[in-house]
Design an enzyme around this catalytic site. Sequence first.
Site, PDB file in Angstrom:
ATOM      1  N   TYR A  23       0.806  -1.062  -0.022  1.00 20.16           N
ATOM      2  CA  TYR A  23      -0.029   0.097  -0.003  1.00 20.16           C
ATOM      3  C   TYR A  23       0.783   1.303   0.072  1.00 20.16           C
ATOM      4  CZ  TYR A  23      -3.727  -3.153   1.690  1.00 20.16           C
ATOM      5  OH  TYR A  23      -4.645  -4.203   1.732  1.00 20.16           O
ATOM      6  N   LYS A  30      -1.190  -8.110  -2.825  1.00 22.73           N
ATOM      7  CA  LYS A  30      -2.679  -7.588  -2.647  1.00 22.73           C
ATOM      8  C   LYS A  30      -2.396  -5.989  -2.833  1.00 22.73           C
ATOM      9  CE  LYS A  30      -6.276  -7.661   1.248  1.00 22.73           C
ATOM     10  NZ  LYS A  30      -6.056  -6.707   2.487  1.00 22.73           N
TER      11      LYS A  30
END
Lengths: 253, 253, 253, 253, 253
Positions: free
Chosen positions: E147, E178
């Site tokens: 992220y 992810k």
Amino acid sequence: MNNNFLQPFLYKDKAMFLAYDHGFEHGPKDLIGKSINPEFILDLAVKGEYTGIILQKGIAEKYYIGTKYQKNVPLILKLNGKTNIPQISDPYSSINCSVEYAKKLGAKAVGYTIYLGSKCEEKMFADFGKIQEQAHQLKMAAIAWIYPRGSAVENENSPEITAYAARIGLELGADMIKIKYCGSEETFRKAVQSAGKTKVILSGGPKVEDEEILKRIESVIKAGATGVAVGRNVFQHQDPLAMTEKIKKIIFD
Amino acid sequence: MNNNFLQPFLYKDKAMFLAYDHGFEHGPKDLIGKSINPEFILDLAVKGEYTGIILQKGIAEKYYIGTKYQKNVPLILKLNGKTNIPQISDPYSSINCSVEYAKKLGAKAVGYTIYLGSKCEEKMFADFGKIQEQAHQLKMAAIAWIYPRGSAVENENSPEITAYAARIGLELGADMIKIKYCGSEETFRKAVQSAGKTKVILSGGPKVEDEEILKRIESVIKAGATGVAVGRNVFQHQDPLAMTEKIKKIIFD
Amino acid sequence: MNNNFLQPFLYKDKAMFLAYDHGFEHGPKDLIGKSINPEFILDLAVKGEYTGIILQKGIAEKYYIGTKYQKNVPLILKLNGKTNIPQISDPYSSINCSVEYAKKLGAKAVGYTIYLGSKCEEKMFADFGKIQEQAHQLKMAAIAWIYPRGSAVENENSPEITAYAARIGLELGADMIKIKYCGSEETFRKAVQSAGKTKVILSGGPKVEDEEILKRIESVIKAGATGVAVGRNVFQHQDPLAMTEKIKKIIFD
Amino acid sequence: MNNNFLQPFLYKDKAMFLAYDHGFEHGPKDLIGKSINPEFILDLAVKGEYTGIILQKGIAEKYYIGTKYQKNVPLILKLNGKTNIPQISDPYSSINCSVEYAKKLGAKAVGYTIYLGSKCEEKMFADFGKIQEQAHQLKMAAIAWIYPRGSAVENENSPEITAYAARIGLELGADMIKIKYCGSEETFRKAVQSAGKTKVILSGGPKVEDEEILKRIESVIKAGATGVAVGRNVFQHQDPLAMTEKIKKIIFD
Amino acid sequence: MNNNFLQPFLYKDKAMFLAYDHGFEHGPKDLIGKSINPEFILDLAVKGEYTGIILQKGIAEKYYIGTKYQKNVPLILKLNGKTNIPQISDPYSSINCSVEYAKKLGAKAVGYTIYLGSKCEEKMFADFGKIQEQAHQLKMAAIAWIYPRGSAVENENSPEITAYAARIGLELGADMIKIKYCGSEETFRKAVQSAGKTKVILSGGPKVEDEEILKRIESVIKAGATGVAVGRNVFQHQDPLAMTEKIKKIIFD
């Protein structure tokens, strides 16, 4: 790994612990009267039928291991500690005793304080992560003190942050957590629920009126807590044993 | 673990140590006259019948181990040290000798300074925690110098903070602590009481009038202290041996 | 542990070392003319009968171990180093070679720089502490470069701080220290005295007039120093070998 | 220890490496067209007869080890890396692959970037020190990327700092260094000379005109460099193979 | 090393994970209704035929290992975590569970969050580097949450930084990453392409309208993603199972 590392500390699935780490955290000024003497406290733990005693390494080494007390009250060894002297807004409390040494000192559980929300929380999550694994390896319970504190924590006792503290205990794999009162049975129930299978005990906190502390204990027990860790509300009391009896009734009856 | 790691250092259950780490902490300016020479100090330790000598690693390695001194006065090896040069308000003193190496150098105890209340106290609690465990593993005593210091410490010698220092020694598992004088027999007694089974010795501190240091030693002995670690008040004295005799009388008679 | 780890480096109990770590500390601008080539320096070391050569790891690995030089001049491997590029008021110099690897490279001693008085001195005391123990374990001498430096150091070459540097070398267990000139034979004698059984060599420093460096060497030898580590004053000289002869005379005759 | 760890990477004692770590250092924006696909690059390396390919761990693991590529072009595994996102004036690049794991991935050399002059250079000297020892232990070459960078570095490509970078490579024990162009054959020769027996390759740098990069390569080869590590100047080229041929000629003919 | 550590998590080469680490990252306020209870979530994972469940250590230890759930849904153990309480612009998330312990808790993969672009990214690259090697050693997949976040990150969801995040996953050797949605099928395709052989799953993110999340999932699947990790969009939904069915169709049909 459905362990029962907490088994030695439970009676009727409830717990009543006598905490005695105030000499480290706040200094001797908390240890008024006879309570400066660890033996007075250990005697109280036995007479009061506490299901656990919380000590730092040095007191366990000099007053507990190999004594009569060892046979009569199981030990939670507190692995970290800090004083209240330095002015640090985002605190960290360092490890001064290894899990292995705690085992040698007769402990059946280890305790570790996490200041949730501190800018140093990362260090405490990492520390506790290792402690928890070592403790379980050695068949000991891992108990987390989880206290919200730090420059970003506006209200350390809000229901929301208390529930968060409880959840962190579960997520980190604590067998039991010690958290503070957050105002009511209802809000504490939310914390207990957030902790799931991690057992919850109330941190007794500073000395308050008898009624107040008894009401809180009753409230958390109703909320599903497993018990309480008391210290100042008992040993700063004029009649510690009588006070203990009152607490015991609430928890175990 | 009711050990007697301190046994080699006690005579009539009392202790009189000669400290000689000033060359590290303050530099040669403290080591006036013959005291610059470690052999002068070691001779004094033997002649004066000190029950322990406190040295840093290098002096132990070059002047103590394998010499006649080793047979005549037991060694406390000071494991950490710092100079007085950098201006640091919250000090930390790092380890420059391992416990294992101290053992090789003939030490029967190790010493470590904790600056209580420093923002770095966490590092020193952690360091001492490991040292204490290693020392006990190797059958050596762990002695903590506990000196309040840091930006949040207003009065380094107040009775309250001195009692706190003493208690931290007990909580951390020190076998003995070296603390500073806090003004009176009465206040020092509180510190001794806070230390419980951890033995207390007075840190002699900078050179003062003979009467003053003797009065302090008398006072702490009455207060229950085990003894004193002197340095400058003896080796900066014009007659170190005579001064030693006066101290010895107070402690052992 | 009355070792003689320094034995390989002494002739008539005196030492004359050729230092060649300037490429690390100051860059190639110090290595004027042929001195950019390590072989020129190693040849000089042998021809000049230096009793030790000081190299960083890479040069030892590529130019010394397994060569003729190894048989003719013993190696002090410098374990740490820093460049002069970053502007850091309180410097630290990190370890880039392990003691074990130094041994593999044929070193009979290891060197480590401590910036005394730097706010980072704690890291260097800790580093040197470990290095010293490992070196002695492997039967190698531990030599400390001790240079006062830092925001709190007003005069890096004052007699007082030089004596303090020397004492720190003794307290930390250095077998030998390399310190700077502090102005006179008399003041340097105080430093030598402070170092006790730790041998003292003069750091040659930047290129100065022949007379000046020879006068300094004479002065420190009279003050009790064991010798000198020269670099720029020799290899930046138009006749390094002639200069070497002059120094040799002062030290060994 | 006159090793030839670089042998697998040399042809006629020269080297032509294809660098492909830009996805880490600068992101996919550098990997225009087909070059986003590691297989395109590996095909190019084989067809272009590069004497080495430079990859980060993940690409080596998923595209190199156990494939046909492994047999046809030897691998330099780059052990550290950072992105260009955070604004940090004194950079550090951390290790994300161990030397041992690099070996498992088929590498015959490891690479590590040092930002010379950064306030964090101490960490990189220490990291590289350990890497170099482990690599040699495992019979692998240790290659250092040495790029001047930091708040105190005014001109990252000055001849003086480039020569300093080269020298640091030698002093730290790098078998080969990758440095930037510093303006001319003459100034680069000084860098090559400063590196001594440590081989020097040019870092190709960002895409420039064909003529410019070819001129630079010619210039460094004349200056004594062993070769070049190219990336963007080849794979961002419209005809990477043709460009490769031109470079190859300069280096090997 | 063409492993298939991800095999247990794939069905028709696609993945649908149920993420449940919100209690750590955001607190119980995310766990509305029954979702506060881990068993509700684990039941949902099994009934919904998720191909993986993402848990922190404590929940895995108390609710997964040794239960029926273990047989029915494979576990990704999330090794690091942080709360959303402290205000830190350049975040780091520390490890609270070892890879080895994850293995004991029945995990077949481990997860670790990297805040790309944070000034602390170096610590996370280093952490993940070690985790990845240990995981592969123990035959487990290493999955990275990547992220973009930090004071230098202007738009955490820009296509360019998302593609960079994806590439970092490949370069670091993640088996799967992810990442967040970056606005369109087209831009997400670029991210998938940048990730190469590292599989990509979408991070479901906060609860949005059903249509919105389903559209995103469809879009990333078309873009070449392997699947999705959903949490709040399912368990905060009034009918989690129905929602699951809709997602399942998009992914597997």
